[in-house]
Design a protein around this motif. Structure first.
Motif, short mmCIF file in Angstrom:
data_model
loop_
_atom_site.label_atom_id
_atom_site.label_comp_id
_atom_site.label_asym_id
_atom_site.label_seq_id
_atom_site.Cartn_x
_atom_site.Cartn_y
_atom_site.Cartn_z
N ASP A 121 -9.45 9.47 0.73
CA ASP A 121 -8.63 10.31 1.61
C ASP A 121 -7.23 9.70 1.75
O ASP A 121 -7.04 8.72 2.49
CB ASP A 121 -9.29 10.43 2.99
CG ASP A 121 -8.60 11.44 3.88
OD1 ASP A 121 -7.46 11.85 3.56
OD2 ASP A 121 -9.18 11.82 4.91
N LYS A 122 -6.27 10.27 1.06
CA LYS A 122 -4.94 9.66 1.04
C LYS A 122 -4.24 9.76 2.40
O LYS A 122 -3.33 8.98 2.68
CB LYS A 122 -4.07 10.29 -0.03
CG LYS A 122 -3.82 11.78 0.09
CD LYS A 122 -3.04 12.29 -1.12
CE LYS A 122 -2.84 13.79 -1.09
NZ LYS A 122 -2.16 14.29 -2.30
N ARG A 123 -4.68 10.67 3.24
CA ARG A 123 -4.06 10.79 4.57
C ARG A 123 -4.28 9.53 5.40
O ARG A 123 -3.50 9.22 6.30
CB ARG A 123 -4.65 11.99 5.31
CG ARG A 123 -4.47 13.32 4.61
CD ARG A 123 -5.25 14.42 5.31
NE ARG A 123 -6.67 14.05 5.45
CZ ARG A 123 -7.57 14.76 6.12
NH1 ARG A 123 -7.21 15.87 6.72
NH2 ARG A 123 -8.82 14.36 6.19
N SER A 124 -5.35 8.79 5.09
CA SER A 124 -5.68 7.58 5.87
C SER A 124 -5.04 6.32 5.32
O SER A 124 -5.09 5.27 5.98
CB SER A 124 -7.20 7.39 5.90
OG SER A 124 -7.83 8.49 6.53
N LEU A 125 -4.47 6.36 4.13
CA LEU A 125 -3.83 5.19 3.55
C LEU A 125 -2.64 4.76 4.39
O LEU A 125 -1.92 5.60 4.93
CB LEU A 125 -3.39 5.48 2.12
CG LEU A 125 -4.51 5.85 1.13
CD1 LEU A 125 -3.92 6.26 -0.21
CD2 LEU A 125 -5.47 4.68 0.95
N LEU A 126 -2.45 3.48 4.51
CA LEU A 126 -1.42 2.95 5.42
C LEU A 126 -0.14 2.57 4.71
O LEU A 126 -0.15 2.03 3.60
CB LEU A 126 -1.96 1.74 6.18
CG LEU A 126 -3.17 1.98 7.09
CD1 LEU A 126 -3.60 0.67 7.75
CD2 LEU A 126 -2.87 3.04 8.14
N LEU A 127 0.97 2.84 5.37
CA LEU A 127 2.28 2.35 4.96
C LEU A 127 2.94 1.75 6.19
O LEU A 127 3.21 2.45 7.17
CB LEU A 127 3.14 3.50 4.40
CG LEU A 127 4.55 3.10 3.93
CD1 LEU A 127 4.46 2.14 2.74
CD2 LEU A 127 5.38 4.32 3.57
N ASN A 128 3.12 0.45 6.17
CA ASN A 128 3.66 -0.27 7.33
C ASN A 128 2.88 0.04 8.61
O ASN A 128 3.44 0.23 9.69
CB ASN A 128 5.15 0.05 7.53
CG ASN A 128 6.01 -0.49 6.40
OD1 ASN A 128 5.67 -1.47 5.77
ND2 ASN A 128 7.13 0.16 6.13
N GLY A 129 1.57 0.08 8.46
CA GLY A 129 0.69 0.25 9.61
C GLY A 129 0.51 1.67 10.10
O GLY A 129 -0.20 1.90 11.08
N VAL A 130 1.15 2.64 9.41
CA VAL A 130 1.03 4.04 9.82
C VAL A 130 0.37 4.82 8.69
O VAL A 130 0.70 4.63 7.51
CB VAL A 130 2.42 4.65 10.12
CG1 VAL A 130 2.29 6.11 10.56
CG2 VAL A 130 3.14 3.83 11.18
N SER A 131 -0.57 5.69 9.02
CA SER A 131 -1.25 6.46 7.99
C SER A 131 -0.28 7.45 7.34
O SER A 131 0.59 8.01 8.01
CB SER A 131 -2.45 7.22 8.58
OG SER A 131 -2.03 8.22 9.47
N LEU A 132 -0.46 7.65 6.03
CA LEU A 132 0.45 8.54 5.30
C LEU A 132 0.44 9.95 5.88
O LEU A 132 1.47 10.61 5.95
CB LEU A 132 0.05 8.58 3.82
CG LEU A 132 0.34 7.33 2.99
CD1 LEU A 132 -0.13 7.52 1.56
CD2 LEU A 132 1.84 7.02 3.01
N GLY A 133 -0.73 10.41 6.30
CA GLY A 133 -0.82 11.75 6.86
C GLY A 133 -0.11 11.92 8.19
O GLY A 133 0.15 13.04 8.63
N SER A 134 0.21 10.79 8.83
CA SER A 134 0.87 10.83 10.14
C SER A 134 2.40 10.82 10.06
O SER A 134 3.07 11.21 11.01
CB SER A 134 0.44 9.62 10.99
OG SER A 134 -0.93 9.66 11.30
N LEU A 135 2.94 10.36 8.93
CA LEU A 135 4.38 10.09 8.87
C LEU A 135 5.23 11.34 9.06
O LEU A 135 6.08 11.40 9.95
CB LEU A 135 4.72 9.40 7.54
CG LEU A 135 4.22 7.95 7.44
CD1 LEU A 135 4.32 7.44 6.01
CD2 LEU A 135 5.03 7.05 8.37
#
Length: 206
Positions: free
Chosen positions: A19-33
């Motif tokens: 699930d790529k939405r859950s992958l993190l970038l600088n502590g934030v999930s990709l789906g959240s950005l």
């Protein structure tokens, strides 16, 4: 004029394998950005389109805290497995119920969509609402995020399979709208594969 977003987050992440939405970038999930930037924008409401039974585990606590929690709502699309068109139509149904004058299509896997970009689309439509669409431009073609006026709503109902908003515009409405070059090559960066995610981490990760 009321503008709402249709935030497309019902994909299967088939090419990623997780699930790529859950992958993190600088502590934030990709789906959240992009969703966080949408919440901070001038949008009146955001409809987050998911598959049926999605627990929203991929969203951070930020989205459930007041006053932000009343600016978005989940829409479970029972036929999401039949392609992006069904997700758009699920969101459009809610937009019509809310008497929206326009919708902005935003993809959950475009992490570099900013509040300024969303506001620019909205402001442009407020000034020039005779346009049927206002879209980000990539090599002279319209790309998400795309604002679609209610002139486009009947055509969106006719989409099939994985046809998206850009399909509508390119096929029949390319001369009725406006495209904006945001001068940001990262805007159209979509995270579809492990390689995409690895490049992202190498460039922007902690």
């Amino acid at each position: 004029m009321k503008t709402v977003a249709i935030y497309l987050a019902a994909g299967t992440s088939r090419r990623m394998g997780t699930d790529k939405r859950s992958l993190l970038l600088n502590g934030v999930s990709l789906g959240s950005l992009a969703l966080k930037n949408a919440l901070l924008s001038k949008l009146d409401h955001i409809f987050v389109i998911t598959r049926k039974g999605d627990s929203l585990h991929w969203l951070s606590a930020f989205f459930f805290l007041n006053p932000m929690s009343n600016k978005w709502s989940q829409v479970e699309c029972e036929q999401a497995d039949k392609g992006q068109s069904r997700s758009i139509q699920c969101g459009l149904k809610r937009a019509l119920e809310n008497e929206a004058d326009a919708v902005i299509i935003i993809l959950a896997d475009q992490p570099f969509v900013t509040t300024d970009i969303i506001n620019t689309l909205i402001d442009s439509y407020q000034r020039e609402h005779h346009y049927s669409f206002i879209a980000a431009e990539n090599q002279h073609l319209p790309m998400p995020p795309i604002l679609l006026s209610n002139q486009c709503f009947p055509v969106l109902h006719q989409l099939k399979g994985d046809q998206g908003a850009r399909y509508v515009i390119r096929e029949s409405m390319i001369n009725t709208g406006k495209m904006i070059n945001f001068q940001d090559p990262l805007l159209f960066y979509e995270v579809d594969t492990v390689e995409d995610y690895t490049l992202l981490l190498n460039k922007f990760g902690e």
